[in-house]
Design a protein around this motif. Structure first.
Motif, PDB file in Angstrom:
ATOM      1  N   GLU A   1       0.826  -1.215   0.000  1.00 52.88           N
ATOM      2  CA  GLU A   1       0.000   0.000   0.000  1.00 52.88           C
ATOM      3  C   GLU A   1       0.854   1.256   0.000  1.00 52.88           C
ATOM      4  O   GLU A   1       0.447   2.273  -0.560  1.00 52.88           O
ATOM      5  N   ALA A   2       2.026   1.202   0.611  1.00 55.86           N
ATOM      6  CA  ALA A   2       2.904   2.368   0.671  1.00 55.86           C
ATOM      7  C   ALA A   2       3.491   2.696  -0.696  1.00 55.86           C
ATOM      8  O   ALA A   2       3.824   3.850  -0.978  1.00 55.86           O
ATOM      9  N   GLY A   3       3.611   1.684  -1.535  1.00 51.60           N
ATOM     10  CA  GLY A   3       4.184   1.905  -2.863  1.00 51.60           C
ATOM     11  C   GLY A   3       5.676   2.150  -2.793  1.00 51.60           C
ATOM     12  O   GLY A   3       6.328   1.902  -1.782  1.00 51.60           O
ATOM     13  N   GLY A   4       6.217   2.621  -3.886  1.00 54.09           N
ATOM     14  CA  GLY A   4       7.634   2.934  -3.933  1.00 54.09           C
ATOM     15  C   GLY A   4       8.533   1.751  -4.198  1.00 54.09           C
ATOM     16  O   GLY A   4       9.747   1.874  -4.133  1.00 54.09           O
ATOM     17  N   THR A   5       7.952   0.593  -4.457  1.00 51.88           N
ATOM     18  CA  THR A   5       8.761  -0.580  -4.770  1.00 51.88           C
ATOM     19  C   THR A   5       8.728  -0.828  -6.267  1.00 51.88           C
ATOM     20  O   THR A   5       7.803  -0.412  -6.970  1.00 51.88           O
ATOM     21  N   SER A   6       9.738  -1.519  -6.731  1.00 54.64           N
ATOM     22  CA  SER A   6       9.777  -1.861  -8.154  1.00 54.64           C
ATOM     23  C   SER A   6       8.701  -2.897  -8.468  1.00 54.64           C
ATOM     24  O   SER A   6       8.131  -3.511  -7.553  1.00 54.64           O
ATOM     25  N   LEU A   7       8.453  -3.078  -9.722  1.00 57.10           N
ATOM     26  CA  LEU A   7       7.467  -4.079 -10.137  1.00 57.10           C
ATOM     27  C   LEU A   7       7.875  -5.454  -9.624  1.00 57.10           C
ATOM     28  O   LEU A   7       7.053  -6.201  -9.085  1.00 57.10           O
ATOM     29  N   GLU A   8       9.152  -5.786  -9.766  1.00 59.02           N
ATOM     30  CA  GLU A   8       9.635  -7.098  -9.322  1.00 59.02           C
ATOM     31  C   GLU A   8       9.452  -7.271  -7.814  1.00 59.02           C
ATOM     32  O   GLU A   8       9.003  -8.314  -7.350  1.00 59.02           O
ATOM     33  N   GLU A   9       9.777  -6.236  -7.053  1.00 60.97           N
ATOM     34  CA  GLU A   9       9.596  -6.292  -5.598  1.00 60.97           C
ATOM     35  C   GLU A   9       8.124  -6.409  -5.230  1.00 60.97           C
ATOM     36  O   GLU A   9       7.756  -7.167  -4.326  1.00 60.97           O
ATOM     37  N   SER A  10       7.288  -5.670  -5.942  1.00 61.13           N
ATOM     38  CA  SER A  10       5.848  -5.734  -5.688  1.00 61.13           C
ATOM     39  C   SER A  10       5.302  -7.123  -5.969  1.00 61.13           C
ATOM     40  O   SER A  10       4.478  -7.642  -5.199  1.00 61.13           O
ATOM     41  N   LEU A  11       5.749  -7.737  -7.049  1.00 58.81           N
ATOM     42  CA  LEU A  11       5.299  -9.095  -7.367  1.00 58.81           C
ATOM     43  C   LEU A  11       5.760 -10.092  -6.303  1.00 58.81           C
ATOM     44  O   LEU A  11       4.994 -10.978  -5.901  1.00 58.81           O
ATOM     45  N   ALA A  12       6.995  -9.939  -5.840  1.00 58.63           N
ATOM     46  CA  ALA A  12       7.508 -10.825  -4.794  1.00 58.63           C
ATOM     47  C   ALA A  12       6.699 -10.650  -3.503  1.00 58.63           C
ATOM     48  O   ALA A  12       6.362 -11.635  -2.830  1.00 58.63           O
ATOM     49  N   LEU A  13       6.375  -9.409  -3.167  1.00 63.01           N
ATOM     50  CA  LEU A  13       5.559  -9.150  -1.987  1.00 63.01           C
ATOM     51  C   LEU A  13       4.170  -9.752  -2.142  1.00 63.01           C
ATOM     52  O   LEU A  13       3.625 -10.354  -1.209  1.00 63.01           O
ATOM     53  N   TRP A  14       3.595  -9.598  -3.319  1.00 64.63           N
ATOM     54  CA  TRP A  14       2.257 -10.153  -3.577  1.00 64.63           C
ATOM     55  C   TRP A  14       2.277 -11.671  -3.414  1.00 64.63           C
ATOM     56  O   TRP A  14       1.400 -12.247  -2.755  1.00 64.63           O
ATOM     57  N   GLU A  15       3.288 -12.312  -3.993  1.00 70.51           N
ATOM     58  CA  GLU A  15       3.398 -13.766  -3.888  1.00 70.51           C
ATOM     59  C   GLU A  15       3.559 -14.199  -2.432  1.00 70.51           C
ATOM     60  O   GLU A  15       2.958 -15.180  -1.993  1.00 70.51           O
ATOM     61  N   ARG A  16       4.362 -13.458  -1.683  1.00 73.44           N
ATOM     62  CA  ARG A  16       4.536 -13.782  -0.266  1.00 73.44           C
ATOM     63  C   ARG A  16       3.224 -13.604   0.483  1.00 73.44           C
ATOM     64  O   ARG A  16       2.864 -14.428   1.338  1.00 73.44           O
ATOM     65  N   GLY A  17       2.504 -12.561   0.148  1.00 70.37           N
ATOM     66  CA  GLY A  17       1.203 -12.335   0.763  1.00 70.37           C
ATOM     67  C   GLY A  17       0.243 -13.475   0.490  1.00 70.37           C
ATOM     68  O   GLY A  17      -0.500 -13.911   1.385  1.00 70.37           O
ATOM     69  N   GLU A  18       0.253 -13.982  -0.726  1.00 72.14           N
ATOM     70  CA  GLU A  18      -0.603 -15.119  -1.072  1.00 72.14           C
ATOM     71  C   GLU A  18      -0.231 -16.350  -0.249  1.00 72.14           C
ATOM     72  O   GLU A  18      -1.104 -17.073   0.237  1.00 72.14           O
ATOM     73  N   GLN A  19       1.066 -16.590  -0.079  1.00 70.13           N
ATOM     74  CA  GLN A  19       1.517 -17.723   0.734  1.00 70.13           C
ATOM     75  C   GLN A  19       1.053 -17.567   2.177  1.00 70.13           C
ATOM     76  O   GLN A  19       0.548 -18.515   2.788  1.00 70.13           O
ATOM     77  N   LEU A  20       1.231 -16.379   2.712  1.00 72.03           N
ATOM     78  CA  LEU A  20       0.839 -16.129   4.093  1.00 72.03           C
ATOM     79  C   LEU A  20      -0.671 -16.218   4.278  1.00 72.03           C
ATOM     80  O   LEU A  20      -1.148 -16.723   5.306  1.00 72.03           O
ATOM     81  N   ALA A  21      -1.419 -15.748   3.307  1.00 71.52           N
ATOM     82  CA  ALA A  21      -2.880 -15.863   3.377  1.00 71.52           C
ATOM     83  C   ALA A  21      -3.278 -17.337   3.410  1.00 71.52           C
ATOM     84  O   ALA A  21      -4.217 -17.721   4.123  1.00 71.52           O
ATOM     85  N   GLY A  22      -2.562 -18.158   2.661  1.00 69.97           N
ATOM     86  CA  GLY A  22      -2.829 -19.598   2.675  1.00 69.97           C
ATOM     87  C   GLY A  22      -2.547 -20.214   4.033  1.00 69.97           C
ATOM     88  O   GLY A  22      -3.309 -21.062   4.512  1.00 69.97           O
ATOM     89  N   VAL A  23      -1.462 -19.786   4.671  1.00 65.86           N
ATOM     90  CA  VAL A  23      -1.140 -20.277   6.014  1.00 65.86           C
ATOM     91  C   VAL A  23      -2.272 -19.902   6.977  1.00 65.86           C
ATOM     92  O   VAL A  23      -2.759 -20.741   7.741  1.00 65.86           O
ATOM     93  N   CYS A  24      -2.691 -18.652   6.925  1.00 70.60           N
ATOM     94  CA  CYS A  24      -3.779 -18.195   7.797  1.00 70.60           C
ATOM     95  C   CYS A  24      -5.055 -18.981   7.534  1.00 70.60           C
ATOM     96  O   CYS A  24      -5.748 -19.398   8.473  1.00 70.60           O
ATOM     97  N   GLN A  25      -5.363 -19.218   6.271  1.00 73.92           N
ATOM     98  CA  GLN A  25      -6.579 -19.939   5.935  1.00 73.92           C
ATOM     99  C   GLN A  25      -6.539 -21.375   6.449  1.00 73.92           C
ATOM    100  O   GLN A  25      -7.546 -21.887   6.952  1.00 73.92           O
ATOM    101  N   ARG A  26      -5.373 -22.014   6.359  1.00 77.34           N
ATOM    102  CA  ARG A  26      -5.258 -23.382   6.887  1.00 77.34           C
ATOM    103  C   ARG A  26      -5.493 -23.399   8.392  1.00 77.34           C
ATOM    104  O   ARG A  26      -6.165 -24.294   8.917  1.00 77.34           O
TER     105      ARG A  26
END
Length: 70
Positions: free
Chosen positions: A27-52
């Motif tokens: 949400e803060a922005g200021g990251t590169s596209l590659e960094e943003s994608l890596a953060l998004w992917e990590r967020g998806e993994q963490l959301a999966g952990v929470c859901q389990r």
């Protein structure tokens, strides 16, 4: 999506806190596209952990309710 062995050892609270941090960074922005994608992917993994964790909690509640009805 499957998490890593390390992710499987995270508590719900740890995963939720890291997920909140990831969301904050995105949400803060200021990251590169590659960094943003890596953060998004990590967020998806963490959301999966929470859901389990939540699914497991729901199953335990349902089992306890079922036992109390029997």
């Amino acid at each position: 999506m499957t998490g890593t062995k390390q992710d499987e050892q995270l508590s719900y609270e740890q995963a939720r806190a890291e997920l909140a941090s990831v969301v904050e960074k995105l949400e803060a922005g200021g990251t590169s596209l590659e960094e943003s994608l890596a953060l998004w992917e990590r967020g998806e993994q963490l959301a999966g952990v929470c859901q389990r964790w939540l699914d497991g909690a729901r199953a335990r509640i349902d089992a306890a309710r079922q036992r109390s009805e029997d």
